[in-house]
Design a protein around this motif. Sequence first.
Motif, PDB file in Angstrom:
ATOM      1  N   MET A 265       0.845  -1.189   0.000  1.00 44.09           N
ATOM      2  CA  MET A 265       0.000   0.000   0.000  1.00 44.09           C
ATOM      3  C   MET A 265       0.887   1.248   0.000  1.00 44.09           C
ATOM      4  N   SER A 266       0.320   2.363  -0.470  1.00 45.53           N
ATOM      5  CA  SER A 266       0.980   3.660  -0.367  1.00 45.53           C
ATOM      6  C   SER A 266       0.552   4.320   0.937  1.00 45.53           C
ATOM      7  N   GLU A 267       1.512   4.943   1.637  1.00 41.55           N
ATOM      8  CA  GLU A 267       1.224   5.549   2.931  1.00 41.55           C
ATOM      9  C   GLU A 267       1.619   7.027   2.918  1.00 41.55           C
ATOM     10  N   PHE A 268       0.627   7.907   2.992  1.00 42.48           N
ATOM     11  CA  PHE A 268       0.860   9.342   3.127  1.00 42.48           C
ATOM     12  C   PHE A 268       0.494   9.727   4.550  1.00 42.48           C
ATOM     13  N   MET A 269       1.444  10.316   5.274  1.00 42.78           N
ATOM     14  CA  MET A 269       1.198  10.693   6.664  1.00 42.78           C
ATOM     15  C   MET A 269       1.247  12.199   6.835  1.00 42.78           C
ATOM     16  N   GLY A 270       0.412  12.704   7.732  1.00 38.92           N
ATOM     17  CA  GLY A 270       0.431  14.095   8.135  1.00 38.92           C
ATOM     18  C   GLY A 270       0.390  14.185   9.645  1.00 38.92           C
ATOM     19  N   LEU A 271       0.727  15.336  10.170  1.00 38.30           N
ATOM     20  CA  LEU A 271       0.749  15.542  11.615  1.00 38.30           C
ATOM     21  C   LEU A 271      -0.059  16.794  11.946  1.00 38.30           C
ATOM     22  N   ILE A 272      -1.100  16.611  12.748  1.00 42.12           N
ATOM     23  CA  ILE A 272      -1.958  17.727  13.128  1.00 42.12           C
ATOM     24  C   ILE A 272      -1.334  18.512  14.270  1.00 42.12           C
ATOM     25  N   THR A 273      -0.862  17.790  15.281  1.00 40.86           N
ATOM     26  CA  THR A 273      -0.257  18.453  16.435  1.00 40.86           C
ATOM     27  C   THR A 273       0.677  17.486  17.137  1.00 40.86           C
ATOM     28  N   GLY A 274       1.644  18.021  17.896  1.00 45.86           N
ATOM     29  CA  GLY A 274       2.510  17.196  18.718  1.00 45.86           C
ATOM     30  C   GLY A 274       3.702  16.620  17.974  1.00 45.86           C
ATOM     31  N   GLU A 275       4.233  15.494  18.500  1.00 48.54           N
ATOM     32  CA  GLU A 275       5.390  14.811  17.925  1.00 48.54           C
ATOM     33  C   GLU A 275       5.035  13.352  17.678  1.00 48.54           C
ATOM     34  N   TYR A 276       5.203  12.916  16.447  1.00 49.59           N
ATOM     35  CA  TYR A 276       4.972  11.499  16.132  1.00 49.59           C
ATOM     36  C   TYR A 276       6.077  10.665  16.768  1.00 49.59           C
ATOM     37  N   GLU A 277       5.697   9.594  17.490  1.00 47.17           N
ATOM     38  CA  GLU A 277       6.651   8.883  18.335  1.00 47.17           C
ATOM     39  C   GLU A 277       7.802   8.233  17.575  1.00 47.17           C
ATOM     40  N   ALA A 278       7.616   7.907  16.284  1.00 52.25           N
ATOM     41  CA  ALA A 278       8.673   7.240  15.527  1.00 52.25           C
ATOM     42  C   ALA A 278       9.601   8.212  14.811  1.00 52.25           C
ATOM     43  N   LYS A 279       9.284   9.523  14.862  1.00 52.33           N
ATOM     44  CA  LYS A 279      10.103  10.503  14.136  1.00 52.33           C
ATOM     45  C   LYS A 279      10.193  11.810  14.942  1.00 52.33           C
ATOM     46  N   LYS A 280      10.471  11.723  16.211  1.00 52.34           N
ATOM     47  CA  LYS A 280      10.497  12.907  17.054  1.00 52.34           C
ATOM     48  C   LYS A 280      11.573  13.893  16.600  1.00 52.34           C
ATOM     49  N   GLY A 281      11.168  15.169  16.525  1.00 49.11           N
ATOM     50  CA  GLY A 281      12.110  16.212  16.187  1.00 49.11           C
ATOM     51  C   GLY A 281      12.342  16.413  14.710  1.00 49.11           C
ATOM     52  N   HIS A 282      11.791  15.554  13.863  1.00 48.90           N
ATOM     53  CA  HIS A 282      12.055  15.658  12.428  1.00 48.90           C
ATOM     54  C   HIS A 282      10.781  15.731  11.589  1.00 48.90           C
ATOM     55  N   PHE A 283       9.661  15.408  12.168  1.00 47.68           N
ATOM     56  CA  PHE A 283       8.387  15.405  11.454  1.00 47.68           C
ATOM     57  C   PHE A 283       7.495  16.417  12.148  1.00 47.68           C
ATOM     58  N   SER A 284       7.198  17.536  11.470  1.00 50.73           N
ATOM     59  CA  SER A 284       6.563  18.675  12.122  1.00 50.73           C
ATOM     60  C   SER A 284       5.093  18.801  11.753  1.00 50.73           C
ATOM     61  N   PRO A 285       4.256  19.345  12.669  1.00 44.97           N
ATOM     62  CA  PRO A 285       2.860  19.617  12.335  1.00 44.97           C
ATOM     63  C   PRO A 285       2.753  20.502  11.093  1.00 44.97           C
ATOM     64  N   GLY A 286       1.860  20.127  10.196  1.00 44.76           N
ATOM     65  CA  GLY A 286       1.711  20.857   8.950  1.00 44.76           C
ATOM     66  C   GLY A 286       2.579  20.326   7.832  1.00 44.76           C
ATOM     67  N   GLY A 287       3.440  19.339   8.129  1.00 43.79           N
ATOM     68  CA  GLY A 287       4.258  18.686   7.120  1.00 43.79           C
ATOM     69  C   GLY A 287       3.656  17.357   6.704  1.00 43.79           C
ATOM     70  N   ALA A 288       4.438  16.535   6.010  1.00 43.29           N
ATOM     71  CA  ALA A 288       3.898  15.268   5.514  1.00 43.29           C
ATOM     72  C   ALA A 288       5.038  14.335   5.138  1.00 43.29           C
ATOM     73  N   THR A 289       4.715  13.043   5.025  1.00 42.84           N
ATOM     74  CA  THR A 289       5.641  12.063   4.473  1.00 42.84           C
ATOM     75  C   THR A 289       4.879  11.178   3.493  1.00 42.84           C
ATOM     76  N   LEU A 290       5.614  10.605   2.540  1.00 42.04           N
ATOM     77  CA  LEU A 290       5.051   9.627   1.613  1.00 42.04           C
ATOM     78  C   LEU A 290       6.000   8.450   1.511  1.00 42.04           C
ATOM     79  N   HIS A 291       5.486   7.267   1.840  1.00 42.91           N
ATOM     80  CA  HIS A 291       6.232   6.031   1.679  1.00 42.91           C
ATOM     81  C   HIS A 291       5.485   5.201   0.639  1.00 42.91           C
ATOM     82  N   SER A 292       6.117   5.037  -0.518  1.00 43.28           N
ATOM     83  CA  SER A 292       5.452   4.417  -1.656  1.00 43.28           C
ATOM     84  C   SER A 292       5.448   2.899  -1.544  1.00 43.28           C
ATOM     85  N   ILE A 293       4.708   2.280  -2.448  1.00 47.61           N
ATOM     86  CA  ILE A 293       4.542   0.827  -2.430  1.00 47.61           C
ATOM     87  C   ILE A 293       5.902   0.128  -2.437  1.00 47.61           C
TER      88      ILE A 293
END
Length: 435
Positions: free
Chosen positions: A336-364
């Motif tokens: 599956m394709s996985e697009f992630m966003g962050l509304i608030t706080g710190e995502y536990e697997a990417k603390k300090g590098h993944f910011s609210p209002g940003g995004a990641t894409l991990h392709s198939i």
Amino acid sequence: MALKYLSGFGNEFSSEDPRCPNSLPKDQNNPQKCPYNLYAEQLSGSAFTAPRTQNLRTWLYRILPSVGHQPFKKFHGSNLTHDWSEQEPDPNQMRWKPFDVPKPVDQVDFVQGLSTICGAGDPKLKNGLAVHVYSCNASMKNRAFYNADGDFLIVPQLEALVIITELGKIEVAPNEICVIPQGIKFSVDVSKPSRGYILEVFGRHFTLPDLGPIGANGLADPRHFLTPVAWYELREDISYEIVNKYQGKLFVCTQNHSPFDVVAWHGNYVPYKYDLSKFMVINSVSFDHCDPSIFTVLTCQSEKPGTAIADFVIFPPRWSVQEHTFRPPYYHRNCMSEFMGLITGEYEAKKGHFSPGGATLHSIMTPHGPDKNCFDFASKEELKPYKIAVGTQAFMFESCLGLAVTKWGAETSEKLDPDYYKCWQGLKNNFTGPV
């Protein structure tokens, strides 16, 4: 603003503006003469002959019918696109820094602030999805929007939106979501610079996921979904723009009256909102890490059973109690394709590098997982019960389709982080077996 419980998908609902009591016809949908001399208009969200459990339609009783507008012309002024071939395919892990909000000198409304990051499929064939962000600092004035291609699932990240729909008003704040089904006109008011994410599905609709062995209770409860109370405005002799998203492009027409003139309505095809804090988390209480499907709020299924065109998944605050377990998400490759966003706080697997209002894409089938710091900590931490993701709300748009990144997403946004891959480069060979 007034809202009421949706109380379950597929049910019949009705509402009338309190200013016009008994405006809803009592015994039939299309009487020869409607109360208050209103026009009857049906909005269909499914084929007429769809099975009863899947048949979607709402009757609108409005001051003037929707058909009273001038011809459509092309609309220019947003970065919305469905041209999935404008960039070469890129299988790399991608991370975007927080997307900009407009500067005060630039007055940008919701439609003008739409930008497409990635997507797949074809709205003409009613199969596929698109991921957009919106960034705006001005309310839509004498302008409404509707999507002829599919549903919008709107995820505010910065500031609340007041969404005026044909069926009434909805205020949706960060940590809430709003779904505007295909074809329903809406306008967005903002009081401050606002930003968020949008998951669009073509020609299909979002539903609650099946619960399977979870049983009758868990995940999102149907009774927590809210739909608006009828509200109308009577405005004539004005120039009102109607922007239409059709086959991946924007068009605009004008009319001399407000489209928000529905005095009463009834049916099961409605906009709705949901408060993500009401989600009932299901999780492991013994060992190992459950699949993220247990966090699915809404789904849009493909023709293949159990496979989604799009899932909307959240990672809310929850207790972590697993024993003998590496608790963060495991390293994995996925069909599956996985697009992630962050509304608030710190995502536990990417603390300090993944910011609210940003995004990641991990392709198939592109590998991904915790960064080095997360791995080192989780491999040595004391495994006692504690609550994780406190003050955090991350989410994922997951799809069985291979998502193509747009030119704006890859280049124009200037937010794509070229160093994302480095967060895994420090992982060491800890092998203790024979050489």
